[in-house]
Design a protein around this motif. Structure first.
Motif, PDB file in Angstrom:
ATOM      1  N   VAL A   1      22.225   2.439 -29.671  1.00  0.00           N
ATOM      2  CA  VAL A   1      21.598   2.926 -28.442  1.00  0.00           C
ATOM      3  C   VAL A   1      20.208   3.483 -28.740  1.00  0.00           C
ATOM      4  O   VAL A   1      19.931   3.936 -29.853  1.00  0.00           O
ATOM      5  N   GLU A   2      19.345   3.426 -27.730  1.00  0.00           N
ATOM      6  CA  GLU A   2      18.001   3.993 -27.827  1.00  0.00           C
ATOM      7  C   GLU A   2      17.792   4.969 -26.679  1.00  0.00           C
ATOM      8  O   GLU A   2      18.457   4.878 -25.641  1.00  0.00           O
ATOM      9  N   PHE A   3      16.860   5.890 -26.871  1.00  0.00           N
ATOM     10  CA  PHE A   3      16.657   6.995 -25.942  1.00  0.00           C
ATOM     11  C   PHE A   3      15.356   6.821 -25.159  1.00  0.00           C
ATOM     12  O   PHE A   3      14.324   6.457 -25.726  1.00  0.00           O
ATOM     13  N   ARG A   4      15.429   7.130 -23.877  1.00  0.00           N
ATOM     14  CA  ARG A   4      14.262   6.937 -23.016  1.00  0.00           C
ATOM     15  C   ARG A   4      13.096   7.839 -23.399  1.00  0.00           C
ATOM     16  O   ARG A   4      11.940   7.409 -23.428  1.00  0.00           O
ATOM     17  N   HIS A   5      13.370   9.102 -23.679  1.00  0.00           N
ATOM     18  CA  HIS A   5      12.302  10.072 -23.930  1.00  0.00           C
ATOM     19  C   HIS A   5      12.031  10.315 -25.421  1.00  0.00           C
ATOM     20  O   HIS A   5      11.099  11.042 -25.768  1.00  0.00           O
ATOM     21  N   PHE A   6      12.855   9.732 -26.276  1.00  0.00           N
ATOM     22  CA  PHE A   6      12.665   9.854 -27.728  1.00  0.00           C
ATOM     23  C   PHE A   6      12.736   8.452 -28.314  1.00  0.00           C
ATOM     24  O   PHE A   6      13.675   8.100 -29.037  1.00  0.00           O
ATOM     25  N   MET A   7      11.709   7.687 -28.021  1.00  0.00           N
ATOM     26  CA  MET A   7      11.696   6.273 -28.393  1.00  0.00           C
ATOM     27  C   MET A   7      11.633   6.054 -29.895  1.00  0.00           C
ATOM     28  O   MET A   7      11.857   4.939 -30.371  1.00  0.00           O
ATOM     29  N   GLN A   8      11.302   7.098 -30.649  1.00  0.00           N
ATOM     30  CA  GLN A   8      11.208   6.950 -32.104  1.00  0.00           C
ATOM     31  C   GLN A   8      12.573   7.020 -32.782  1.00  0.00           C
ATOM     32  O   GLN A   8      12.666   6.835 -33.992  1.00  0.00           O
ATOM     33  N   TYR A   9      13.644   7.270 -32.002  1.00  0.00           N
ATOM     34  CA  TYR A   9      14.971   7.390 -32.579  1.00  0.00           C
ATOM     35  C   TYR A   9      15.951   6.401 -31.960  1.00  0.00           C
ATOM     36  O   TYR A   9      15.742   5.883 -30.863  1.00  0.00           O
ATOM     37  N   LYS A  10      17.043   6.181 -32.677  1.00  0.00           N
ATOM     38  CA  LYS A  10      18.172   5.409 -32.173  1.00  0.00           C
ATOM     39  C   LYS A  10      19.450   6.044 -32.709  1.00  0.00           C
ATOM     40  O   LYS A  10      19.396   6.932 -33.580  1.00  0.00           O
ATOM     41  N   ALA A  11      20.577   5.601 -32.207  1.00  0.00           N
ATOM     42  CA  ALA A  11      21.864   6.088 -32.714  1.00  0.00           C
ATOM     43  C   ALA A  11      22.791   4.907 -32.915  1.00  0.00           C
ATOM     44  O   ALA A  11      22.828   3.975 -32.112  1.00  0.00           O
ATOM     45  N   ILE A  12      23.517   4.937 -34.018  1.00  0.00           N
ATOM     46  CA  ILE A  12      24.536   3.940 -34.327  1.00  0.00           C
ATOM     47  C   ILE A  12      25.887   4.566 -34.016  1.00  0.00           C
ATOM     48  O   ILE A  12      26.217   5.644 -34.524  1.00  0.00           O
ATOM     49  N   LEU A  13      26.671   3.913 -33.171  1.00  0.00           N
ATOM     50  CA  LEU A  13      27.953   4.444 -32.721  1.00  0.00           C
ATOM     51  C   LEU A  13      29.088   3.538 -33.187  1.00  0.00           C
ATOM     52  O   LEU A  13      29.052   2.326 -32.975  1.00  0.00           O
ATOM     53  N   ILE A  14      30.081   4.133 -33.815  1.00  0.00           N
ATOM     54  CA  ILE A  14      31.232   3.386 -34.305  1.00  0.00           C
ATOM     55  C   ILE A  14      32.489   3.938 -33.643  1.00  0.00           C
ATOM     56  O   ILE A  14      32.725   5.146 -33.656  1.00  0.00           O
ATOM     57  N   ILE A  15      33.278   3.045 -33.074  1.00  0.00           N
ATOM     58  CA  ILE A  15      34.527   3.440 -32.426  1.00  0.00           C
ATOM     59  C   ILE A  15      35.682   3.117 -33.363  1.00  0.00           C
ATOM     60  O   ILE A  15      35.801   1.996 -33.841  1.00  0.00           O
ATOM     61  N   ILE A  16      36.513   4.103 -33.636  1.00  0.00           N
ATOM     62  CA  ILE A  16      37.760   3.855 -34.339  1.00  0.00           C
ATOM     63  C   ILE A  16      38.865   4.464 -33.495  1.00  0.00           C
ATOM     64  O   ILE A  16      38.591   5.179 -32.523  1.00  0.00           O
ATOM     65  N   GLU A  17      40.092   4.186 -33.857  1.00  0.00           N
ATOM     66  CA  GLU A  17      41.195   4.655 -33.033  1.00  0.00           C
ATOM     67  C   GLU A  17      41.221   6.178 -32.954  1.00  0.00           C
ATOM     68  O   GLU A  17      41.481   6.866 -33.927  1.00  0.00           O
ATOM     69  N   GLY A  18      40.909   6.683 -31.775  1.00  0.00           N
ATOM     70  CA  GLY A  18      40.967   8.123 -31.551  1.00  0.00           C
ATOM     71  C   GLY A  18      39.689   8.880 -31.830  1.00  0.00           C
ATOM     72  O   GLY A  18      39.591  10.069 -31.532  1.00  0.00           O
ATOM     73  N   TYR A  19      38.658   8.215 -32.383  1.00  0.00           N
ATOM     74  CA  TYR A  19      37.434   8.915 -32.753  1.00  0.00           C
ATOM     75  C   TYR A  19      36.190   8.068 -32.476  1.00  0.00           C
ATOM     76  O   TYR A  19      36.244   6.841 -32.469  1.00  0.00           O
ATOM     77  N   VAL A  20      35.080   8.775 -32.300  1.00  0.00           N
ATOM     78  CA  VAL A  20      33.765   8.139 -32.199  1.00  0.00           C
ATOM     79  C   VAL A  20      32.859   8.804 -33.224  1.00  0.00           C
ATOM     80  O   VAL A  20      32.813  10.036 -33.324  1.00  0.00           O
ATOM     81  N   PHE A  21      32.164   7.995 -34.006  1.00  0.00           N
ATOM     82  CA  PHE A  21      31.235   8.476 -35.018  1.00  0.00           C
ATOM     83  C   PHE A  21      29.824   8.063 -34.619  1.00  0.00           C
ATOM     84  O   PHE A  21      29.594   6.907 -34.255  1.00  0.00           O
ATOM     85  N   ALA A  22      28.885   9.007 -34.650  1.00  0.00           N
ATOM     86  CA  ALA A  22      27.501   8.723 -34.268  1.00  0.00           C
ATOM     87  C   ALA A  22      26.552   9.119 -35.386  1.00  0.00           C
ATOM     88  O   ALA A  22      26.677  10.198 -35.977  1.00  0.00           O
ATOM     89  N   LEU A  23      25.605   8.244 -35.653  1.00  0.00           N
ATOM     90  CA  LEU A  23      24.566   8.489 -36.646  1.00  0.00           C
ATOM     91  C   LEU A  23      23.215   8.266 -35.977  1.00  0.00           C
ATOM     92  O   LEU A  23      22.911   7.159 -35.530  1.00  0.00           O
ATOM     93  N   ALA A  24      22.399   9.318 -35.852  1.00  0.00           N
ATOM     94  CA  ALA A  24      21.062   9.213 -35.269  1.00  0.00           C
ATOM     95  C   ALA A  24      20.037   9.148 -36.392  1.00  0.00           C
ATOM     96  O   ALA A  24      20.140   9.877 -37.381  1.00  0.00           O
ATOM     97  N   LEU A  25      19.048   8.290 -36.225  1.00  0.00           N
ATOM     98  CA  LEU A  25      18.047   8.077 -37.265  1.00  0.00           C
ATOM     99  C   LEU A  25      16.794   7.462 -36.655  1.00  0.00           C
ATOM    100  O   LEU A  25      16.816   7.024 -35.492  1.00  0.00           O
ATOM    101  N   PRO A  26      15.687   7.395 -37.405  1.00  0.00           N
ATOM    102  CA  PRO A  26      14.467   6.768 -36.889  1.00  0.00           C
ATOM    103  C   PRO A  26      14.739   5.328 -36.432  1.00  0.00           C
ATOM    104  O   PRO A  26      15.484   4.592 -37.084  1.00  0.00           O
ATOM    105  N   ARG A  27      14.146   4.946 -35.305  1.00  0.00           N
ATOM    106  CA  ARG A  27      14.427   3.644 -34.688  1.00  0.00           C
ATOM    107  C   ARG A  27      14.081   2.473 -35.594  1.00  0.00           C
ATOM    108  O   ARG A  27      14.747   1.436 -35.568  1.00  0.00           O
ATOM    109  N   LEU A  28      13.047   2.617 -36.422  1.00  0.00           N
ATOM    110  CA  LEU A  28      12.611   1.513 -37.267  1.00  0.00           C
ATOM    111  C   LEU A  28      13.377   1.423 -38.589  1.00  0.00           C
ATOM    112  O   LEU A  28      13.139   0.521 -39.386  1.00  0.00           O
TER     113      LEU A  28
END
Length: 258
Positions: free
Chosen positions: A204-231
């Motif tokens: 996912v990418e953010f409207r007001h923070f275009m320099q960042y993105k987040a990687i989202l992983i779904i596993i059974e019962g949990y969601v893991f998110a990692l935010a980092l520079p978009r490039l």
């Protein structure tokens, strides 16, 4: 070499137009019978605070956070004595990492129940992490924080309705840790305007923070998110990370070695 039960850690290489950066991730589960072992790895300053704690829930949370953060830092730096690594708090309660012989290192961590995830990284390459249970108790409250555009975007995402809500929430939580604001600002500031499925993860990418993105992983019962520079690109298969998350949250948890 140092081993710690119910923890998994690994190094991650991040490729950015400015160069390659090394970070380290740690995923831990702390069982009640491991408290004494975990406390032995506290820094003297941490131990002083720890000895003042009275409530079991806070004791468990403190130990889990410190061990997870320390194992990530140890994996990144190669230091095996966890008691020499200190995790303190800044004026906004953000975690501060101090490692002997190293400077300009950052740490980010997230708790959910008996689980914790942490990332140690160079400050030149800011990162944020979040891990959440996917069964939201306050799903209606989270939905109220979404913009109309986000509600439409959610329809194209994988997972159950609750998992989608948690993914958006978790992505914003991870970004807020990079910005060191926490979720104290209007949620619309962190609006997500783009989402795409790639390699067993949602990006996912953010409207007001275009320099960042987040990687989202779904596993059974949990969601893991990692935010980092978009490039930045992970030199790490998200499928491998997903499999490790599954191992961590399974009944038979493995032990890894630094």
């Amino acid at each position: 070499m140092l081993s710690f039960p119910h923890c998994w850690m690994d190094k991650i290489t991040l490729q950015h137009p400015r160069g390659a950066y090394q970070a380290a991730i740690s995923l831990c589960r702390l069982m009640p019978d491991a408290s004494a072992t975990a406390a032995a790895h506290l820094h003297p300053k941490e131990r002083q605070y720890f000895d003042s704690l009275q409530f079991e829930r806070r004791i468990h949370s403190y130990l889990l956070g410190r061990i997870t953060a320390k194992t990530a830092a140890a994996r990144l730096t190669g230091i095996s004595m966890l008691s020499s690594i200190r995790i303190s708090s800044g004026v906004f309660d953000q975690p501060i990492l101090t490692v002997p012989g190293y400077s300009n290192l950052g740490i980010t961590l997230s708790h959910t129940g008996n689980y914790c995830s942490a990332l140690a990284f160079p400050e030149e390459h800011p990162m944020g992490v979040d891990i959440e249970k996917s069964n939201l108790r306050n799903a209606s409250v989270v939905k109220e924080q979404l913009t109309e555009s986000e509600c439409e975007l959610m329809q194209s995402m994988p997972g159950t309705y609750e998992e989608r809500l948690v993914m958006f929430w978790s992505a914003k939580e991870a970004l807020s840790k990079i910005l060191k604001t926490g979720l104290t600002t209007p949620m619309s500031i962190f609006e997500i305007h783009r989402a795409a499925w790639k390699d067993d993860a949602v990006i996912v990418e953010f409207r007001h923070f275009m320099q960042y993105k987040a990687i989202l992983i779904i596993i059974e019962g949990y969601v893991f998110a990692l935010a980092l520079p978009r490039l930045s690109e992970l030199d790490y298969r998200t499928a491998d990370l997903k499999s490790r998350l599954k191992i961590l949250t399974s009944v038979n948890v493995m032990t890894n070695t630094l």
